[in-house]
Design an enzyme around this catalytic site. Structure first.
Site, short mmCIF file in Angstrom:
data_model
loop_
_atom_site.label_atom_id
_atom_site.label_comp_id
_atom_site.label_asym_id
_atom_site.label_seq_id
_atom_site.Cartn_x
_atom_site.Cartn_y
_atom_site.Cartn_z
N ASP A 33 1.04 -0.49 0.33
CA ASP A 33 -0.19 -0.25 -0.02
C ASP A 33 0.71 0.91 0.24
O ASP A 33 1.70 1.37 0.89
CB ASP A 33 -1.04 -0.04 1.07
CG ASP A 33 -1.95 1.24 1.60
OD1 ASP A 33 -1.73 2.13 0.73
OD2 ASP A 33 -2.98 1.01 2.20
N HIS A 34 1.14 1.50 -1.57
CA HIS A 34 2.15 2.70 -1.08
C HIS A 34 2.07 4.29 -0.01
O HIS A 34 2.29 5.07 -0.37
CB HIS A 34 2.25 3.45 -2.73
CG HIS A 34 0.73 4.18 -3.33
ND1 HIS A 34 -0.32 3.70 -3.48
CD2 HIS A 34 0.58 5.61 -3.50
CE1 HIS A 34 -1.08 4.34 -4.09
NE2 HIS A 34 -0.96 5.91 -3.92
N HIS A 85 -6.33 2.89 2.36
CA HIS A 85 -5.60 3.49 2.31
C HIS A 85 -5.94 4.13 3.69
O HIS A 85 -4.34 4.78 4.43
CB HIS A 85 -5.45 4.68 1.33
CG HIS A 85 -4.71 4.59 -0.49
ND1 HIS A 85 -3.80 3.38 0.33
CD2 HIS A 85 -5.38 4.54 -1.57
CE1 HIS A 85 -3.67 3.01 -1.46
NE2 HIS A 85 -4.51 4.09 -2.15
#
Length: 508
Positions: A183-184, A246
């Site tokens: 999950d960037h 996110h």
């Protein structure tokens, strides 16, 4: 890095946009900072009929476009590109994997890297399980002789049942400690700094609870519409695309209990406890706790902006949400009774992701006869993007006669650290995976817990029990989202004003 840390990175779907735009520039930047071994190999895998030189030329264009000028050096780029190879194969064909194994063994032997293989699945999620199964059958998933790790991109499932099914499928071929669900957002510097801000500063952690915090906001807004991603977005929507992963991950870091140490096991355990403590929203409660919206056509800075239903590839009667606002509660000792308001949307006035901690107001206000600012309360604003940093807002006496109070800010920006390179999220996450640090990657049980939390919302929307509200492109969303906070006497923080004077809304 030590000799044993040499590795071969295998990118499935290497001819796609993710490799060109994100992975290759990140890997090059990492090599410039000595975050990779001096000698490693990258093997792109896909159906495109590239040769090694074709692949290197394409990646060279990527480096020219995306690498910071401080790192761009021709000799280093040439040396980096020389480590890249391309392997043409049909990933659905199990009989093609022995030839891939032979190539990896040959590179591993030349590197003396003990068969350390990192697989990056830059492929659609429906291909994860078949590719994992084929790697397993070819003997390419066992840690024997060297480590084997796999990075998988979101979306990790599209509901609770599919997430559980995908987890179970991958766990047939890899151990949980080998799977890195990326999950960037968790790779962003400011997200990680939330942990340090909380747990290394005695001025914050004693206040980080229901006794001193009145409510919390988490906002992630985008200024653009869906554009060319309409095909994907029609099947996802804002809840799946942003909230389930996110934003809930950020919430987990903001709300977690102090871990016993900074290792991956301890931190991820505490985040899981937060997800399991989220108060379930029953299907019949969705309308009161969740607002969904969809942007409609408007005029922004003199230009007509199309509505979501006017975008190419979108159903003219689409009920896909481009905006979600929610009120959440965490039922544990620390946060009991404290509302967490989260929102995300497309075609809003600006691109920003931030967390706002609203501290409780003074119990006795002695300066309010001439100034009502004391009723506002102090705020800690954690900016995650685009201008990473921290802002603390508090009251200060206005110079002159009397005790007039004005709000001032202590503002720290990461950009002020000119001598420090702020790594891209993929740089940090790839570096952690190479070293076997899973702290910033999602664990399977946490993924399932977040899907379980949003599932009643998906169920209610699937049955079309809740309206979807239109909001003009360039505004901060439907009026109903403001009412969500106004009922409790609060309001959203707006980093900038609406770009349209049309504040009307409609039910679609």
């Amino acid at each position: 890095m030590k000799e044993k840390d040499k590795f071969v990175l295998v990118i499935f779907g290497a001819s796609g946009d993710l490799t060109w735009r994100k992975l290759t520039p990140a890997l090059y930047d990492m090599s410039c900072q000595s975050l990779t071994p001096e000698d490693f190999r990258i093997v792109g895998v896909g159906r495109a009929t590239f040769g090694d030189d074709d692949f290197r030329r394409k990646m060279s264009e990527s480096l020219e476009k995306f690498v910071p000028s401080a790192f761009y050096e021709k000799t280093k780029i040439d040396a980096f590109l020389a480590q890249m190879y391309y392997h043409v194969m049909d990933t659905n064909d199990a009989d093609a994997y022995p030839r891939l194994r032979e190539k990896l063994e040959s590179l591993s032997e030349a590197l003396v890297c003990d068969a350390n293989y990192l697989y990056y699945f830059a492929i659609p999620p429906f291909m994860y399980a078949p590719v994992a199964a084929n790697l397993y059958k070819a003997g390419l998933t066992c840690n024997k002789g060297g480590w084997k790790r796999v990075i998988v991109e979101k979306p990790f499932g599209r509901d609770y049942d599919s997430a559980v099914g995908l987890n179970n499928a991958l766990l047939q071929y890899f151990g949980e400690d080998q799977i890195y669900r990326i999950d960037h957002y968790l790779g962003k510097e400011t997200v990680q700094n939330i942990l340090v801000t909380r747990f290394s500063n005695s001025i914050f952690e004693p206040l980080w609870n229901r006794n001193y915090v009145e409510y919390v906001e988490i906002t992630s807004s985008e200024s653009l519409g869906v554009g060319s991603r309409a095909g994907y977005y029609e099947t996802a929507g804002a809840l799946r695309d942003m909230i389930q992963n996110h934003i809930l991950q950020i919430l987990g870091i903001v709300a977690m209990e102090p871990p016993v140490s900074s290792d991956a096991y301890s931190i991820r355990n505490e985040m899981l406890k937060v997800f399991r403590s989220l108060r379930k929203i029953r299907k019949e409660e969705v309308a009161d706790s969740v607002v969904r919206g969809q942007y409609i056509s408007s005029v922004v800075r003199g230009e007509i902006q199309p509505g979501y239903r006017d975008e190419k590839g979108v159903d003219p009667k689409s009920k896909t949400e481009t905006y979600v606002a929610m009120k959440c509660f965490i039922d544990n000792w620390r946060w009991s009774g404290v509302p967490f308001y989260i929102r995300t949307g497309k075609h809003l006035p600006t691109r920003v992701t931030e967390v706002v901690i609203h501290f409780r107001r003074n119990p006795h206000k002695i300066f309010t006869l001439k100034n009502s600012l004391e009723t506002i309360g102090n705020k800690l604003i954690i900016r995650i993007q685009p201008d990473e940093g921290l802002v603390l807002k508090f009251g200060m006496k206005v110079p002159g006669i009397g005790f007039n109070v004005d709000e001032v800010s202590m503002d720290f920006r990461y950009s002020s650290l000119n001598e420090k390179h702020i790594p891209d999220a993929y740089e940090r996450l790839l570096s952690d995976c190479i070293t076997g640090d899973a702290t910033l990657f999602q664990r399977g049980d946490a993924v399932e817990a977040t899907w379980q939390y949003v599932q009643p919302i998906l169920d209610a929307w699937r049955e079309d029990e809740n309206p979807i509200y239109g909001y003009p492109a360039g505004s901060w969303g439907p009026e109903q989202a403001d009412r969500l906070l106004a009922r409790d006497g609060y309001e959203w923080r707006y980093p900038c004003k609406n770009l349209t004077s049309d504040d009307s809304y409609c039910e679609l």
